[in-house]
Design an enzyme around this catalytic site. Structure first.
Site, mmCIF file in Angstrom:
data_model
loop_
_atom_site.group_PDB
_atom_site.id
_atom_site.type_symbol
_atom_site.label_atom_id
_atom_site.label_comp_id
_atom_site.label_asym_id
_atom_site.label_seq_id
_atom_site.Cartn_x
_atom_site.Cartn_y
_atom_site.Cartn_z
ATOM 1 N N ALA A 17 8.333 10.504 3.424
ATOM 2 C CA ALA A 17 7.524 10.224 2.241
ATOM 3 C C ALA A 17 6.034 10.209 2.520
ATOM 4 O O ALA A 17 5.234 10.096 1.588
ATOM 5 C CB ALA A 17 7.938 8.876 1.642
ATOM 6 N N ALA B 289 2.740 6.411 5.821
ATOM 7 C CA ALA B 289 2.000 5.731 6.883
ATOM 8 C C ALA B 289 0.613 6.336 7.071
ATOM 9 O O ALA B 289 0.455 7.413 7.648
ATOM 10 C CB ALA B 289 2.779 5.784 8.187
ATOM 11 N N ARG C 59 6.078 -1.376 4.624
ATOM 12 C CA ARG C 59 6.475 -2.079 5.833
ATOM 13 C C ARG C 59 6.383 -3.589 5.665
ATOM 14 O O ARG C 59 7.142 -4.336 6.293
ATOM 15 C CB ARG C 59 5.636 -1.603 7.017
ATOM 16 C CG ARG C 59 5.787 -0.112 7.304
ATOM 17 C CD ARG C 59 5.970 0.198 8.754
ATOM 18 N NE ARG C 59 7.145 -0.388 9.328
ATOM 19 C CZ ARG C 59 7.505 -0.262 10.614
ATOM 20 N NH1 ARG C 59 6.737 0.444 11.431
ATOM 21 N NH2 ARG C 59 8.599 -0.816 11.089
ATOM 22 N N GLU D 80 0.976 -5.797 13.681
ATOM 23 C CA GLU D 80 1.926 -4.688 13.734
ATOM 24 C C GLU D 80 2.961 -4.842 14.847
ATOM 25 O O GLU D 80 3.681 -3.902 15.173
ATOM 26 C CB GLU D 80 1.166 -3.375 13.894
ATOM 27 C CG GLU D 80 0.164 -3.099 12.794
ATOM 28 C CD GLU D 80 0.746 -2.354 11.602
ATOM 29 O OE1 GLU D 80 1.545 -1.441 11.821
ATOM 30 O OE2 GLU D 80 0.399 -2.693 10.459
ATOM 31 N N HIS E 129 -0.941 3.119 16.561
ATOM 32 C CA HIS E 129 -0.539 1.979 17.383
ATOM 33 C C HIS E 129 -0.891 2.262 18.839
ATOM 34 O O HIS E 129 -0.935 3.420 19.261
ATOM 35 C CB HIS E 129 0.973 1.707 17.272
ATOM 36 C CG HIS E 129 1.408 1.236 15.926
ATOM 37 N ND1 HIS E 129 2.514 1.738 15.283
ATOM 38 C CD2 HIS E 129 0.883 0.304 15.094
ATOM 39 C CE1 HIS E 129 2.663 1.138 14.113
ATOM 40 N NE2 HIS E 129 1.679 0.268 13.977
ATOM 41 N N CYS F 114 8.861 3.688 19.974
ATOM 42 C CA CYS F 114 8.784 3.128 18.615
ATOM 43 C C CYS F 114 10.123 2.547 18.186
ATOM 44 O O CYS F 114 10.182 1.578 17.427
ATOM 45 C CB CYS F 114 8.374 4.201 17.619
ATOM 46 S SG CYS F 114 6.682 4.793 17.787
#
Length: 459
Positions: free
Chosen positions: A28, A31, A147, A185, A262, A383
């Protein structure tokens, strides 16, 4: 079934808990700053293949003799999130109205992003904490609405897998506030260096901006930092970490702009080994000195700083070299576990081969995994997993349903093949049948894992 591994081994180990991909795995483009996510937005996904790829990695680590656990998917579509936005009616009506009036909210409510367990929480092992217990702080993931939905269910799962009490302490997500001053995060922005898993280590928390913002921080949405210094400071206090064994580092804006949203896209650590890109941090001069002080003068610290001349930031992000896992394989040394994209990026692969060939670098072998379904959303091997260091007693206290072995892997493969679609288009997210399929799958999963009535639809 008791899949609890290695309880007769008294040495602390580092267990990996991977996120199991959910039935609504999709592309989608939600992010911000994630180049792979943006590049593949709107494409057809294959939830079945994604889940099987993740399970194959878990099974491979278990077969190597490592302690391998899993986190089940969260309930998606999240009907409660859509109702909270004012959509009413039965579930099918809520989905239809959301698709018509706020499709971006529907897509967010269907996100399977909890698969990336590195963002589930920040974890400090008992050797680092003043009270001698493992501390978990659930990540608030406040920078992205899709998230931020995860935190409550993540907290529920962690307290089920790691029951609070003598061994485990759980902290609520930080309150970020409207200015996201404590945006967190999770472990994707945490490093740890130590002589052994059971020894006290140096914990490194990485942030993109300071507590009150940073005038130098990029304003372009793609380059906006997600983690704040205040979040790291608050977690360190809650985990009762020793200030002399704590370092707060700032992400380099160039790394964020290149797609390293990240820290684990540009750095990875394992015991006394640190691999990182030269543009991972604004200033990393303190890192080797502090690490050596914590490890002790007799310990050898391996800090491999990869120059941009050897590997550009673009190549680092394309290959996800630094998002590889480093693991100790019993009887076979330290292995680097990387994605196929690393092998397909010539200069990244040349670095890997050079490291393995160098007897002074503690990397003994490499293993490549096909994780393309996750990688197309910007999620590599590291991840997908949350690392938790556990003593023998702590391992015995983990819920038995959390562990994966050959028998459970086989059962989960059958479960995925029975319940997951092999293609998912964006318009399918409003299909009430997808909601029914997902709930049926998750209901069966709770029986497999012994989770009880874990999901809201079961209660």
């Amino acid at each position: 079934m008791n899949a609890n591994p290695g309880t007769t081994d008294r040495e602390p180990i580092e267990a990996n808990f991977d996120g199991l991909v959910g039935p609504t795995h999709q592309y989608a483009g939600l992010a911000t700053g994630n180049r792979a996510s943006a590049r593949n937005a709107g494409l057809r996904s294959n939830p079945r293949e994604a889940a099987l790829q993740g399970l194959a990695k878990m099974r491979a680590l278990s077969d190597l003799g490592l302690a391998q656990g899993l986190f089940p998917p969260q309930e998606r579509p999240c009907i409660a999130a859509l109702r909270a936005r004012g959509f009413s009616g039965d579930d099918a009506t809520v989905l239809r109205r959301a698709q018509r009036a706020a499709p971006e909210r529907l897509v967010a409510a269907c996100s399977a992003s909890s698969m990336w367990a590195a963002n589930a929480a920040t974890v400090s092992p008992s050797a680092d904490c003043a009270d001698g217990r493992v501390h978990f702080t659930v990540a608030n993931l406040a920078s992205h609405p899709h998230r931020a939905l995860e935190a409550p269910e993540t907290a529920r799962l962690l307290t089920t897998w790691f029951a609070p009490g003598a061994h485990f302490v759980h902290h609520a997500p930080l309150e970020a506030g409207s200015d996201l001053a404590q945006a967190d995060e999770g472990a994707a922005n945490q490093l740890r260096l130590c002589t052994s898993h059971g020894a006290a280590g140096l914990e490194v928390f990485v942030h993109g901006r300071d507590e009150n913002g940073d005038a130098r921080a990029p304003t372009e949405p793609r380059a906006r930092p997600r983690q704040t210094r205040a979040a790291g400071e608050a977690i360190a206090r809650a985990h009762r970490l020793c200030p002399s064994r704590l370092l707060l580092l700032r992400q380099h804006p160039a790394a964020i702009a290149a797609g390293a949203f990240h820290n684990d896209v540009v750095a990875v650590s394992h015991r006394n080994l640190l691999l990182h890109h030269e543009q991972a941090y604004v200033d990393d001069r303190e890192l080797p000195t502090m690490a050596q002080a914590v490890l002790g003068p007799e310990a050898r610290l391996h800090c491999l700083r990869v120059d941009a001349a050897e590997l550009t930031l673009d190549e680092a992000v394309a290959s996800y070299l630094f998002n590889s896992q480093l693991v100790d394989v019993p009887g076979a040394g330290t292995w680097l576990l990387c994605a196929h994209e690393c092998q397909e990026t010539p200069r990244a692969w040349n670095l890997v081969q050079r490291w393995i060939a160098d007897p002074d670098i503690p990397i003994d072998a490499v293993r490549v995994f096909d994780l393309r379904q996750s990688m197309r959303n910007g999620g590599g091997p590291a991840c997908l997993r949350l690392r938790v260091v556990l003593t023998a007693d702590q391992r015995s206290a983990v819920h038995p349903g959390a562990w994966l072995d050959a028998a459970r892997h086989a059962e989960l493969v059958t479960w995925v093949e029975r319940h997951y679609r092999d293609r998912l288009e964006p318009e399918d997210l409003a299909d009430p049948q997808l909601l029914d399929e997902s709930r049926t799958a998750l209901d069966r999963l709770t029986r497999i894992l012994g989770l009880g009535n874990h999901y809201a639809f079961q209660r």
